[in-house]
Design a protein around this motif. Structure first.
Motif, mmCIF file in Angstrom:
data_model
loop_
_atom_site.group_PDB
_atom_site.id
_atom_site.type_symbol
_atom_site.label_atom_id
_atom_site.label_comp_id
_atom_site.label_asym_id
_atom_site.label_seq_id
_atom_site.Cartn_x
_atom_site.Cartn_y
_atom_site.Cartn_z
ATOM 1 N N LEU A 169 5.596 4.933 -6.529
ATOM 2 C CA LEU A 169 4.162 4.636 -6.638
ATOM 3 C C LEU A 169 3.853 3.277 -5.998
ATOM 4 O O LEU A 169 2.864 3.124 -5.282
ATOM 5 C CB LEU A 169 3.730 4.633 -8.106
ATOM 6 N N ARG A 170 4.706 2.305 -6.258
ATOM 7 C CA ARG A 170 4.490 0.971 -5.697
ATOM 8 C C ARG A 170 4.588 0.990 -4.182
ATOM 9 O O ARG A 170 3.844 0.297 -3.488
ATOM 10 C CB ARG A 170 5.538 0.012 -6.240
ATOM 11 N N ASP A 173 1.510 2.259 -2.706
ATOM 12 C CA ASP A 173 0.458 1.233 -2.742
ATOM 13 C C ASP A 173 0.743 0.113 -1.740
ATOM 14 O O ASP A 173 -0.044 -0.834 -1.639
ATOM 15 C CB ASP A 173 0.372 0.606 -4.142
ATOM 16 N N GLY A 174 1.885 0.176 -1.077
ATOM 17 C CA GLY A 174 2.233 -0.879 -0.129
ATOM 18 C C GLY A 174 2.725 -2.152 -0.787
ATOM 19 O O GLY A 174 2.801 -3.204 -0.164
ATOM 20 N N MET A 175 3.073 -2.069 -2.078
ATOM 21 C CA MET A 175 3.494 -3.279 -2.785
ATOM 22 C C MET A 175 4.965 -3.590 -2.585
ATOM 23 O O MET A 175 5.396 -4.722 -2.766
ATOM 24 C CB MET A 175 3.180 -3.145 -4.267
ATOM 25 N N VAL A 176 5.741 -2.569 -2.307
ATOM 26 C CA VAL A 176 7.153 -2.764 -1.958
ATOM 27 C C VAL A 176 7.399 -1.901 -0.723
ATOM 28 O O VAL A 176 6.656 -0.945 -0.477
ATOM 29 C CB VAL A 176 8.112 -2.357 -3.114
#
Lengths: 302, 302
Positions: A169-170, A173-176
């Protein structure tokens, strides 16, 4: 056959859980006379049926060994059954009257630990769908962790699968950074992260644990995210191993489907206290009943 | 009053969620004419009732301002409602026909973000029971995370409470040191870790978030475990802040009940991009409708 031979005690060890129970029959000298299996025998899930399955298993063992029902009264049965540590299971067992010379029931982790250490004291960590630690000191067992997913069970297969989906999921979202692992997992949900949360609404620990195997596979292929997750898991499992060492429940055997992946990521300071399991849980149940049969007979025949 | 004055547009901003909605009425010059509140208005939880609550809120605003129902046709309403981003909510709003000149509905995070940055582009992270990030670039909003507890929502209040209880179980197993925090939490469950797992069987995110406040309190008193948990939380929230910066959605406002505790633990490399919210979400809803009212009128009056 003279009477002394027919009165020779028989020892049965049974390892039982939610998928089935397996047993072994030995004579006093320790020769294996028969092996058999029967239905599921988790005392929490199957309740009375677990005890019925064990009786069927012993029946089959006696018949396979050519001894037959008349041998029942010579049987000393050691049972390692999942859920045996729960108060409801203890009540169930207290009301049970199998036709044997003696019977002792204990947690399946206890007999796995005894088997791993050939009847000696030691520690055990089982890393499968759930995770649990077990310590045997002076013959007495003590459970560690095993509080259940999702609140606890950190380091378990279910937990590892959950972490992998969180990471997916992260990444979406482009968070990792995305990796082959997160792309694969997202593709399993039609590349729609919302499907993961819909799935999670009804997913159980076994469903999450299913993805633990995927993490191990991708780590083997050098996936950076999968590798990091296995390191996280090893940190969690390491806490359990360290606690067993602090309790002087050593050496420690690491069992369960995820044990190889975990032990490859544990620090050397811990792995040097790890030993392979020397025998299986059925052997542990036999050690257990041989150690406790007299005590049991005392209590059954006052 | 001449006709030109009576035809002057009126602007209403509403911030609505599961506990209630609050609104403000302004004239074209930006003077506040009235403030009012009404019932819960979460489009996912209350559905049609959320829209009824908003209509009641606007009614009250017009009456409070001495304008009355005849002012309805002059109203341009900007609504920031929880759940507005969901497909089911969009459908609901599409079939709605309030008696106003125009209406625009958007996620409550969008208006909170607009309020925080006085109508300008920027980022927002709300750390309450849940956690969500919001980016506004060129006036367009984008959600980050907010996938829901327990699968995701790392860094949220629910997550922090869960971590604290996990730590309490570990401390009761002797795997990590006890601290005043873990002793306090265990005492809340009659010093019986089994009660925690029983409680967890039915606990929801709000129940977990309840214990987040306890963590903050104990960290303030120097509790080492609480301090570590807040650092973990700051790492999780920091990922969201960093992602907003990478998306050029800066500066970032940190809102929600846990924002003060979190910002105290974020690294300076991130905190230098943090700004306090300059205005509230109702002000944001007013910025939103002033920016979009014309566009909306076009679509309503083709």
């Amino acid at each position: 056959m003279n009477s002394a031979v027919t009165e020779e005690p028989l020892y049965v060890g049974v390892d039982g859980g939610g998928t089935g129970c397996r047993g072994r029959l030995e004579n006093a000298a320790g020769d294996c006379l028969a092996e058999a299996s029967a239905g599921p025998a988790n005392l929490y899930q199957q309740r009375e049926q677990a005890l019925v399955a064990v009786e069927q298993c012993v029946d089959t063992l006696l018949r396979s060994a050519g001894i037959g029902p008349q041998g029942q009264s010579r049987v000393h049965a050691g049972l390692g059954l999942a859920g045996a540590e729960l108060p409801s299971a203890r009540q169930l067992v207290a009301g049970w009257q199998p036709p044997w010379a003696s019977v002792q029931v204990v947690n399946d982790a206890h007999v796995a630990c005894l088997g791993a250490h050939q009847g000696q004291d030691g520690g055990l960590v089982v890393v499968g769908t759930g995770i649990v630690g077990w310590a045997i000191r002076a013959g007495q067992g003590q459970i560690l962790d095993g509080w259940g997913f999702p609140l606890a069970d950190q380091g378990s297969g279910a937990w590892l699968g959950q972490r992998a989906l969180q990471l997916t999921l992260r990444a979406s979202d482009g968070m990792v950074p995305e990796t082959p692992l997160t792309r694969h997992l997202l593709a399993r949900f039609a590349d729609n992260p919302r499907r993961i949360t819909e799935w999670a609404a009804t997913a159980r620990s076994g469903d999450y644990a299913h993805y633990a195997r995927t993490v191990v596979e991708y780590a083997d292929q050098g996936d950076a995210a999968a590798e990091t997750l296995l390191q996280e898991q090893a940190r969690e499992v390491g806490l359990l191993v360290q606690r067993l060492l602090d309790m002087h429940a050593s050496p420690v055997a690491l069992l369960g489907g995820l044990a190889p992946a975990v032990s490859a990521h544990l620090p050397a300071a811990l792995t040097r206290f790890l030993v392979p399991a020397r025998e299986d849980a059925i052997a542990g149940a036999l050690y257990f009943i041989r150690q406790n049969a007299t005590r049991s007979e005392d209590s059954i025949r006052p």
